[in-house]
Design a protein around this motif. Structure first.
Motif, short mmCIF file in Angstrom:
data_model
loop_
_atom_site.label_atom_id
_atom_site.label_comp_id
_atom_site.label_asym_id
_atom_site.label_seq_id
_atom_site.Cartn_x
_atom_site.Cartn_y
_atom_site.Cartn_z
N LYS A 95 31.44 7.60 -3.76
CA LYS A 95 30.36 7.37 -4.47
C LYS A 95 29.12 6.68 -3.65
O LYS A 95 28.30 6.25 -4.15
N GLN A 96 29.44 6.49 -2.12
CA GLN A 96 28.18 5.99 -1.44
C GLN A 96 27.12 7.09 -1.48
O GLN A 96 27.19 8.04 -1.77
N LEU A 97 25.97 6.64 -0.93
CA LEU A 97 24.94 7.51 -0.60
C LEU A 97 24.99 8.18 0.45
O LEU A 97 25.48 8.03 1.46
N PHE A 98 24.88 9.77 0.31
CA PHE A 98 24.79 10.80 1.23
C PHE A 98 23.34 11.20 1.73
O PHE A 98 23.01 11.84 1.09
N PRO A 99 23.17 10.53 2.80
CA PRO A 99 21.67 10.38 3.04
C PRO A 99 21.13 11.50 4.01
O PRO A 99 22.13 12.38 4.87
N ASN A 100 20.02 11.75 4.18
CA ASN A 100 19.18 12.61 5.13
C ASN A 100 19.71 14.18 5.04
O ASN A 100 20.06 14.49 6.32
N MET A 101 20.17 14.89 3.93
CA MET A 101 20.49 16.17 3.85
C MET A 101 19.21 17.33 3.99
O MET A 101 18.28 16.51 3.45
N LYS A 102 19.38 18.11 4.66
CA LYS A 102 18.28 18.70 4.84
C LYS A 102 17.94 20.05 4.03
O LYS A 102 19.03 20.50 3.30
N TRP A 103 16.83 20.27 3.57
CA TRP A 103 16.31 21.56 2.99
C TRP A 103 15.35 22.16 3.56
O TRP A 103 14.43 21.63 4.45
N GLY A 104 14.99 23.27 3.37
CA GLY A 104 13.91 24.28 3.92
C GLY A 104 13.97 25.64 3.74
O GLY A 104 14.92 26.23 3.26
N THR A 105 12.76 26.16 3.84
CA THR A 105 12.51 27.71 3.29
C THR A 105 13.08 28.55 4.40
O THR A 105 12.71 28.56 5.65
N THR A 106 13.88 29.30 4.23
CA THR A 106 14.49 30.46 5.08
C THR A 106 13.37 31.46 5.26
O THR A 106 13.28 31.90 6.59
N GLU A 115 -8.81 29.42 -1.98
CA GLU A 115 -9.84 29.61 -0.77
C GLU A 115 -9.54 30.78 0.35
O GLU A 115 -10.35 31.24 0.68
N LEU A 116 -8.08 30.53 0.52
CA LEU A 116 -7.91 31.40 1.69
C LEU A 116 -7.20 32.84 1.20
O LEU A 116 -6.64 33.78 2.11
N LYS A 117 -7.23 33.12 -0.15
CA LYS A 117 -6.47 33.85 -0.67
C LYS A 117 -5.12 33.88 -0.59
O LYS A 117 -4.48 32.95 -0.69
N MET A 118 -4.20 35.00 -0.09
CA MET A 118 -2.93 35.08 0.06
C MET A 118 -2.41 34.75 1.19
O MET A 118 -2.88 35.24 2.36
N ILE A 119 -1.65 33.62 1.21
CA ILE A 119 -0.95 33.01 2.40
C ILE A 119 0.37 32.90 2.55
O ILE A 119 1.09 32.95 1.44
N ARG A 120 1.11 32.55 3.67
CA ARG A 120 2.48 32.44 3.70
C ARG A 120 2.72 30.82 4.25
O ARG A 120 2.07 30.44 5.24
N ILE A 121 3.55 30.14 3.53
CA ILE A 121 3.66 28.69 3.56
C ILE A 121 5.45 28.49 4.04
O ILE A 121 6.16 29.13 3.35
N ARG A 122 5.59 27.81 4.95
CA ARG A 122 6.93 27.13 5.22
C ARG A 122 6.99 25.74 4.65
O ARG A 122 6.14 25.02 5.07
N SER A 123 8.17 25.28 4.26
CA SER A 123 8.24 23.79 4.06
C SER A 123 9.68 23.39 4.26
O SER A 123 10.71 24.09 4.25
#
Length: 210
Positions: A95-106, A115-123
């Motif tokens: 039950k400890q903290l499990f920190p710094n797990m990663k997420w991101g867009t594949t 302003e720029l109309k259709m664009i692609r973003i990664r996060s």
């Protein structure tokens, strides 16, 4: 013949183990008077015939009839003597903290920018979790696995985060030029919407950052 257990405890040297079944090969015979040691960052859950009998929090517990009513009731209902061993599976839950797990867009997210109309973003970002409800987490996530780590659940939670983030991005952001100033607000909205999904898994989302 099932293994007779007189001492029950588990130490995680990696800091990555969320659930560990004792013993690995299924139910064991637990002796009345056995010593159960549960660390501050653990719960110990007893299962019999697929049902949770009792949950023990941090401390040193002597398994006796007078202080384990749920297990005692099950044992005596089958006509066993109070000193007879009982068969059970014991799951230690970290039950400890499990920190710094990663997420991101594949793949890049298609975003309609004002302003720029259709664009692609990664996060990309990080998140931290804790087990809030040990029985719910075992039943919903780990099942009968003898060992379950935070790496195994990371990809599943990542897909939930990306799904929510994509929807929030369209609602909260008009143009990427506003993005630096909007990070804190998006973080708060994302964490609030994710918590309901995490609650259903018995998890607490401690933080989530973009």
């Amino acid at each position: 013949m099932a293994k007779l257990m007189e001492v029950l405890e588990f130490l995680d040297s990696t800091g990555e183990i969320m659930v560990k079944r004792m013993p690995d090969d299924g139910p064991c015979e637990v002796k009345w008077g056995a010593q159960l040691t549960v660390r501050e960052s653990q719960d110990a859950v007893f299962f019999r015939d697929g049902k949770a009998l009792d949950v023990f929090g941090p401390g040193r517990h002597v398994l006796q009839t007078q202080n384990i009513p749920k297990i005692s009731k099950w044992v005596t209902s089958f006509g066993y003597g109070q000193d007879s061993p009982f068969r059970a599976e014991v799951y230690f839950v970290g039950k400890q903290l499990f920190p710094n797990m990663k997420w991101g867009t594949t793949e890049p997210i298609l975003f309609r920018d004002s302003e720029l109309k259709m664009i692609r973003i990664r996060s990309f970002g990080t998140f931290s979790i804790q087990v809030a409800d040990s029985i719910l987490f075992i039943n919903k996530v780990t099942g009968t696995q003898g060992l379950y780590t935070n790496k195994e659940i990371e990809s599943y939670l990542r897909s939930i985060i990306i799904s929510k983030f994509t929807a929030i991005l369209g609602d909260e952001l008009k143009t990427v030029f506003d993005m630096p100033a909007s990070f804190d607000d998006i973080n708060l909205v994302l964490k609030a919407q994710l918590q309901q999904d995490f609650d259903g898994l018995g998890l607490l989302l401690h933080d989530c950052y973009i």
